[in-house]
Scaffold this active site. Structure first.
Site, PDB file in Angstrom:
ATOM      1  N   ARG A  44       0.867  -1.189   0.000  1.00  0.00           N
ATOM      2  CA  ARG A  44       0.000   0.000   0.000  1.00  0.00           C
ATOM      3  C   ARG A  44       0.893   1.224   0.000  1.00  0.00           C
ATOM      4  O   ARG A  44       2.108   1.110   0.137  1.00  0.00           O
ATOM      5  CB  ARG A  44      -1.023  -0.011   1.143  1.00  0.00           C
ATOM      6  CG  ARG A  44      -0.672  -0.657   2.423  1.00  0.00           C
ATOM      7  CD  ARG A  44       0.430  -0.005   3.193  1.00  0.00           C
ATOM      8  NE  ARG A  44       0.204   1.420   3.347  1.00  0.00           N
ATOM      9  CZ  ARG A  44       1.145   2.300   3.582  1.00  0.00           C
ATOM     10  NH1 ARG A  44       2.419   1.928   3.689  1.00  0.00           N
ATOM     11  NH2 ARG A  44       0.876   3.583   3.709  1.00  0.00           N
ATOM     12  N   GLY A  45       0.280   2.387  -0.150  1.00  0.00           N
ATOM     13  CA  GLY A  45       1.068   3.612  -0.308  1.00  0.00           C
ATOM     14  C   GLY A  45       1.204   3.885  -1.801  1.00  0.00           C
ATOM     15  O   GLY A  45       1.543   2.980  -2.580  1.00  0.00           O
ATOM     16  N   ALA A  46       0.921   5.135  -2.187  1.00  0.00           N
ATOM     17  CA  ALA A  46       0.779   5.445  -3.617  1.00  0.00           C
ATOM     18  C   ALA A  46       1.977   5.032  -4.486  1.00  0.00           C
ATOM     19  O   ALA A  46       1.793   4.332  -5.492  1.00  0.00           O
ATOM     20  CB  ALA A  46       0.469   6.942  -3.766  1.00  0.00           C
ATOM     21  N   GLN A 172      -1.922   2.426   9.884  1.00  0.00           N
ATOM     22  CA  GLN A 172      -0.619   2.511   9.200  1.00  0.00           C
ATOM     23  C   GLN A 172       0.399   3.319  10.011  1.00  0.00           C
ATOM     24  O   GLN A 172       1.599   3.066   9.931  1.00  0.00           O
ATOM     25  CB  GLN A 172      -0.779   3.153   7.814  1.00  0.00           C
ATOM     26  CG  GLN A 172      -1.545   2.320   6.804  1.00  0.00           C
ATOM     27  CD  GLN A 172      -3.017   2.674   6.779  1.00  0.00           C
ATOM     28  OE1 GLN A 172      -3.590   3.067   7.796  1.00  0.00           O
ATOM     29  NE2 GLN A 172      -3.649   2.527   5.644  1.00  0.00           N
ATOM     30  N   ASP A 213      -1.895  10.817  -2.029  1.00  0.00           N
ATOM     31  CA  ASP A 213      -2.345   9.820  -3.005  1.00  0.00           C
ATOM     32  C   ASP A 213      -2.679  10.463  -4.342  1.00  0.00           C
ATOM     33  O   ASP A 213      -2.624   9.815  -5.383  1.00  0.00           O
ATOM     34  CB  ASP A 213      -3.545   9.049  -2.465  1.00  0.00           C
ATOM     35  CG  ASP A 213      -3.073   8.110  -1.379  1.00  0.00           C
ATOM     36  OD1 ASP A 213      -2.995   8.553  -0.215  1.00  0.00           O
ATOM     37  OD2 ASP A 213      -2.714   6.962  -1.704  1.00  0.00           O
ATOM     38  N   ASN A 222      -5.361  12.385   0.592  1.00  0.00           N
ATOM     39  CA  ASN A 222      -4.466  11.520   1.374  1.00  0.00           C
ATOM     40  C   ASN A 222      -5.308  10.762   2.392  1.00  0.00           C
ATOM     41  O   ASN A 222      -6.525  10.952   2.494  1.00  0.00           O
ATOM     42  CB  ASN A 222      -3.364  12.354   2.053  1.00  0.00           C
ATOM     43  CG  ASN A 222      -2.259  11.472   2.616  1.00  0.00           C
ATOM     44  OD1 ASN A 222      -1.671  10.672   1.894  1.00  0.00           O
ATOM     45  ND2 ASN A 222      -1.989  11.578   3.903  1.00  0.00           N
TER      46      ASN A 222
END
Ligand code: MRU
Length: 309
Positions: A44-46, A172, A213, A222
């Protein structure tokens, strides 16, 4: 080990669902595994989603599958981070999807270091910096964007303390950002999301740095909760920065037109496997929110510090 690695024809991911309790790996053997990993937040994470998606398309091509169809399926795995669409479109335009994915992998590492160099100058010796969610090494190939700025300032010898919002519902901040900072030996404290305003009101936070994001006309999307942090920061005159690569900019869609992902209500109704509300409770679970441009002090990119759009 990086967040993701291409090894012997497979994409090996750190399984972020298992952190911080155990460091385990998830092997993607085909593009369907990649889709599963993105949807279920193994990765995960852009920026990490973007590079992972690029390798997914490359795997479809190597396996002789219908690459166009695979690319569309990969794009449908999560809707908000624009890096996913940017990455898939880029590999689709290239002659060799695998070579392009490997190039993007390398670029991501260089980009994050450049973001770190530009952003480190904003941090003063002794600062306490609040961050939300995880925009760290685990959200990229390595190093991170918001946490990359913190790493770079720390490496310059600045003493600082990082405050991580827990980042409900998926945690997260608590699970991933705290873990990353502990691995580096950077002083870190965890707060419940609801404590951020009080810490700013009482002068305990010098700066906020978050990831993104999607950055578009009107603001920044975000992780859910970013908006509340930005509002408090504005009220208490705490500079609020966004750190992100240029691949997170969407110049085609105004920010309020983008799709905000709605995730399974179970993420809100359960915590660590325990139900936290009466049976039958309905929950709303938007995964992202939008920080309007006027709440943002600057956007730290690999090209320098830019104004919001
Ligand atoms: O739902 P997630 O964990 O993929 O959301 C991640 C974030 O919101 C990050 O802040 C963003 O992707 C930036 S990562 C460098």
């Amino acid at each position: 080990m990086k967040t993701l690695e291409w090894k012997d024809g497979e994409l090996v991911l750190i399984d972020q669902r298992k952190l911080p309790d155990s460091l385990e790996y998830f092997r993607c053997r085909n593009y369907r595994d990649v889709i599963y990993a993105i949807k279920n937040m193994v990765v995960r994470g852009a920026p990490a989603i973007g590079v992972t998606a690029a390798f997914g398309v490359a795997m479809a091509e190597l396996a002789g599958e219908d690459v166009e169809a695979a690319a569309e399926e990969v794009k449908a795995s999560r809707p908000t981070a624009v890096n996913l669409f940017w990455a898939v479109d880029r590999v689709m335009k290239s002659e060799s999807p695998l070579d392009e994915a490997i190039t993007m992998y390398r670029e991501d590492m260089e980009t994050n270091r450049a973001i770190g160099r530009h952003g480190a100058g904003l941090i003063e010796d002794g600062d306490t910096v609040l961050t939300h969610c995880n925009a760290g090494a685990l959200a990229c190939v390595d190093y991170g964007t918001a946490l990359g700025v913190i790493r770079a300032a720390w490496d310059e010898g600045k003493r600082l303390t990082v405050i991580c919002d827990e980042t409900r519902p998926v945690g997260q901040g608590a699970r991933l950002s705290v873990w990353e900072m502990q691995q580096e030996g950077i002083p870190v404290k965890l707060i419940a999301d609801v404590a951020a305003g009080y810490l700013m009101q009482t002068g305990m936070i010098d700066k906020v740095i978050i990831g993104a994001d999607r950055i578009a006309e009107g603001g920044v999307a975000n992780k859910i909760g970013s908006l509340m942090v930005a509002l408090a920061a504005k009220r208490f005159n705490v500079p609020f920065y966004v750190a992100a690569p240029m691949s997170t900019f969407d110049t085609e869609n105004p920010i309020y037109d983008i799709e905000i992902e709605e995730r399974d209500p179970a993420e809100v109704l359960y915590y660590g496997g325990c139900r936290i509300a009466p049976r039958g409770t309905e929950a709303i679970n938007p995964a992202f929110d939008i920080v309007p441009s006027d709440l943002i002090s600057g956007i730290i990119t690999e090209k320098g510090i830019l104004d919001p759009l």
